[in-house]
Design an enzyme around this catalytic site. Structure first.
Site, mmCIF file in Angstrom:
data_model
loop_
_atom_site.group_PDB
_atom_site.id
_atom_site.type_symbol
_atom_site.label_atom_id
_atom_site.label_comp_id
_atom_site.label_asym_id
_atom_site.label_seq_id
_atom_site.Cartn_x
_atom_site.Cartn_y
_atom_site.Cartn_z
ATOM 1 N N GLU A 70 42.302 16.988 21.661
ATOM 2 C CA GLU A 70 41.537 17.864 20.753
ATOM 3 C C GLU A 70 40.084 17.984 21.220
ATOM 4 O O GLU A 70 39.457 19.034 21.063
ATOM 5 C CB GLU A 70 41.630 17.334 19.308
ATOM 6 C CG GLU A 70 43.010 17.645 18.727
ATOM 7 C CD GLU A 70 43.527 16.640 17.715
ATOM 8 O OE1 GLU A 70 42.732 15.907 17.113
ATOM 9 O OE2 GLU A 70 44.766 16.600 17.537
ATOM 10 N N HIS B 234 40.415 12.713 24.207
ATOM 11 C CA HIS B 234 41.572 13.127 23.396
ATOM 12 C C HIS B 234 41.782 14.631 23.593
ATOM 13 O O HIS B 234 40.820 15.386 23.763
ATOM 14 C CB HIS B 234 41.298 12.812 21.922
ATOM 15 C CG HIS B 234 42.494 13.067 21.065
ATOM 16 N ND1 HIS B 234 42.821 14.319 20.610
ATOM 17 C CD2 HIS B 234 43.470 12.224 20.617
ATOM 18 C CE1 HIS B 234 43.952 14.244 19.903
ATOM 19 N NE2 HIS B 234 44.362 12.977 19.889
ATOM 20 N N GLY C 57 48.612 9.489 15.092
ATOM 21 C CA GLY C 57 47.770 10.222 14.150
ATOM 22 C C GLY C 57 48.351 10.181 12.747
ATOM 23 O O GLY C 57 48.175 9.221 11.994
ATOM 24 N N GLY C 58 49.110 11.219 12.386
ATOM 25 C CA GLY C 58 49.619 11.399 11.021
ATOM 26 C C GLY C 58 50.265 10.157 10.424
ATOM 27 O O GLY C 58 49.996 9.804 9.267
ATOM 28 N N GLU D 261 49.544 11.523 25.987
ATOM 29 C CA GLU D 261 49.887 12.304 24.802
ATOM 30 C C GLU D 261 50.179 13.749 25.217
ATOM 31 O O GLU D 261 49.247 14.540 25.409
ATOM 32 C CB GLU D 261 48.715 12.310 23.814
ATOM 33 C CG GLU D 261 48.340 10.945 23.305
ATOM 34 C CD GLU D 261 47.484 11.049 22.045
ATOM 35 O OE1 GLU D 261 47.925 10.584 21.005
ATOM 36 O OE2 GLU D 261 46.393 11.634 22.113
ATOM 37 N N ASN E 95 44.897 6.847 14.960
ATOM 38 C CA ASN E 95 43.817 7.830 15.125
ATOM 39 C C ASN E 95 43.738 8.648 13.834
ATOM 40 O O ASN E 95 44.558 9.525 13.611
ATOM 41 C CB ASN E 95 44.136 8.729 16.331
ATOM 42 C CG ASN E 95 43.122 9.843 16.502
ATOM 43 O OD1 ASN E 95 42.077 9.856 15.853
ATOM 44 N ND2 ASN E 95 43.427 10.794 17.385
ATOM 45 N N TRP E 96 42.753 8.320 13.026
ATOM 46 C CA TRP E 96 42.659 8.974 11.713
ATOM 47 C C TRP E 96 42.045 10.372 11.786
ATOM 48 O O TRP E 96 41.980 11.072 10.783
ATOM 49 C CB TRP E 96 41.866 8.089 10.744
ATOM 50 C CG TRP E 96 42.664 6.925 10.239
ATOM 51 C CD1 TRP E 96 43.990 6.661 10.478
ATOM 52 C CD2 TRP E 96 42.204 5.868 9.375
ATOM 53 N NE1 TRP E 96 44.376 5.513 9.826
ATOM 54 C CE2 TRP E 96 43.298 5.004 9.144
ATOM 55 C CE3 TRP E 96 40.975 5.568 8.791
ATOM 56 C CZ2 TRP E 96 43.198 3.862 8.343
ATOM 57 C CZ3 TRP E 96 40.869 4.433 7.994
ATOM 58 C CH2 TRP E 96 41.980 3.592 7.767
ATOM 59 N N LYS E 97 41.524 10.752 12.938
ATOM 60 C CA LYS E 97 40.916 12.080 13.109
ATOM 61 C C LYS E 97 39.905 12.327 11.976
ATOM 62 O O LYS E 97 39.242 11.397 11.534
ATOM 63 C CB LYS E 97 42.001 13.149 13.191
ATOM 64 C CG LYS E 97 43.073 12.776 14.235
ATOM 65 C CD LYS E 97 44.006 13.878 14.584
ATOM 66 C CE LYS E 97 45.011 13.363 15.604
ATOM 67 N NZ LYS E 97 45.889 14.403 16.106
ATOM 68 N N SER F 6 53.369 12.549 17.627
ATOM 69 C CA SER F 6 54.401 12.457 16.589
ATOM 70 C C SER F 6 55.178 11.137 16.616
ATOM 71 O O SER F 6 56.387 11.124 16.368
ATOM 72 C CB SER F 6 55.333 13.676 16.660
ATOM 73 O OG SER F 6 54.592 14.862 16.453
HETATM 74 P P1 PGA Z 1 50.122 12.633 15.845
HETATM 75 O O1 PGA Z 1 48.717 12.565 16.602
HETATM 76 O O2 PGA Z 1 50.698 11.251 15.801
HETATM 77 O O3 PGA Z 1 49.788 13.149 14.463
HETATM 78 O O4 PGA Z 1 50.993 13.566 16.614
HETATM 79 C C1 PGA Z 1 48.538 11.750 17.736
HETATM 80 C C2 PGA Z 1 47.147 11.891 18.299
HETATM 81 O O5 PGA Z 1 46.599 12.996 18.281
HETATM 82 O O6 PGA Z 1 46.544 10.908 18.777
#
Ligand code: PGA
Length: 251
Positions: free
Chosen positions: A94, A92, A230-231, A164, A9-11, A209
Site C-alpha cells: 500500500e 508495504h 491485516g484483517g 505479500e 498489521n492494523w493499518k 488474506s
Molecule cells: P490482509 O492484509 O491480511 O487483510 O490481506 C495483509 C497486509 O496487507 O499486510
C-alpha cells in the site's frame, strides 16, 4: 530454521477503545518467535503499555527515509525507536502503490531502520497483472535485491522478509500454500546467495488474506515462517488463534 511468528498489521484501523478491548481479550502470550503488532503511529505508545507481559512486540507501519527536517506529516525512525518500538514494516504494497515508494526509497528506509537498531520487515510482492504475465519471480527478486542494496551481512540478522502477493491482500483470495512456497523457496535461495551464513535463519512471512482457517496449511510449507496479517489480526480472538497456530508450529 527460523521460528514462526505472526505480525498483525492494523493499518488505519482500531480506536483506542477497540485497542483496550483487544488487549483485555488477548489470550496469547508469546515465548520466542516474532509475534507483534503494528498499530497506527499514534497508538504505538498505548500498545507498548498494554502489551507488557504478553511478549508481543510493537512496531510501526512505516518510517521516513530521512533523519529529520522539513518533512511535514512524516514519521521519524528515531522517534519510533525512542518511543520503544522494536521493528517497522518497510515497503508495504500500500505504501508502494498509494504513496509512490520505489525500491530505492525502500532501500533507504531499510538502511535507516538498521542504523537505529529497528528491525525492518521488508515487504515484497507482485501484482495480479505481473503474476499473469509470468513476472512474479523477477519482480519479487528484484524488489529484494534493490531493497537490500548495500545492506551488509553484519546487519542482516535483524531482518525479516514478508512476501505479500498484492492480489491476495484484503481480497479474501489467499495464495495456495504451494503457490506461496514456490515464491518463498526462491526468496530463500536468494537470501542464501546474498548472505550465505544467515540466509537460512531469516524469517520469511507470508501475507495476503491469512486467517485462522488457512494459517496451518501455509505454515506447513518449508519456507513459510509465519504471517503478516491485516484483517484477521483486528480481533483478539482471531489474532490469538493465528499466534497459537504459529506457536504450535514451533513445537
Ligand atoms: P490482509 O492484509 O491480511 O487483510 O490481506 C495483509 C497486509 O496487507 O499486510
Amino acid at each position: 530454521m527460523p521460528k514462526c511468528g505472526v505480525i498483525g498489521n492494523w493499518k488505519m484501523n482500531q480506536s483506542l477503545e477497540e485497542i483496550q478491548t483487544f488487549f483485555n481479550d488477548l489470550k496469547f502470550t508469546a515465548d520466542g518467535g516474532t509475534f507483534g503488532i503494528v498499530p497506527q503511529a499514534l497508538h504505538i505508545q498505548k500498545c507498548l503499555e498494554l502489551a507488557k507481559g504478553s511478549g508481543l512486540q510493537i512496531g510501526s507501519q512505516n518510517i521516513s527515509e530521512h533523519d529529520n527536517g522539513a518533512f511535514t506529516g512524516e514519521l521519524s525512525a528515531q522517534a519510533v525507536k525512542e518511543i520503544g518500538a522494536g521493528f517497522t514494516l518497510v515497503g508495504h504494497s500500500e505504501r508502494r502503490s498509494l504513496y509512490g515508494e520505489t525500491n530505492q526509497i525502500v532501500n533507504e528506509k531499510v538502511i535507516k531502520a538498521l542504523s537505529l537498531g529497528l528491525t525492518p520487515v521488508l515487504c515484497i510482492g507482485e501484482s495480479l497483472e505481473q503474476r499473469e504475465s509470468g513476472q512474479t519471480f523477477d519482480i519479487v527478486l528484484s524488489q529484494i535485491k534493490e531493497g537490500l542494496k548495500s545492506v551488509s551481512i553484519d546487519n542482516v540478522d535483524q531482518l525479516v522478509l514478508a512476501y505479500e502477493p498484492v492480489w491476495a491482500i484484503g481480497t479474501g483470495k489467499t495464495a495456495s500454500p504451494e503457490q506461496a512456497q514456490e515464491v518463498h523457496a526462491k526468496i530463500r535461495a536468494l537470501l542464501i546467495e546474498i548472505y550465505p551464513s544467515l540466509g537460512n535463519e531469516m524469517s520469511i512471512l507470508y501475507g495476503g488474506s491469512v486467517k485462522p482457517s488457512n494459517i496451518k496449511y501455509l505454515l506447513s510449507q518449508k519456507d513459510i515462517n509465519g504471517g503478516l496479517v491485516g484483517g484477521a489480526s483486528l480481533t483478539a480472538q482471531s489474532f490469538s488463534e493465528l499466534c497459537e497456530a504459529a506457536d504450535f508450529a514451533n513445537k
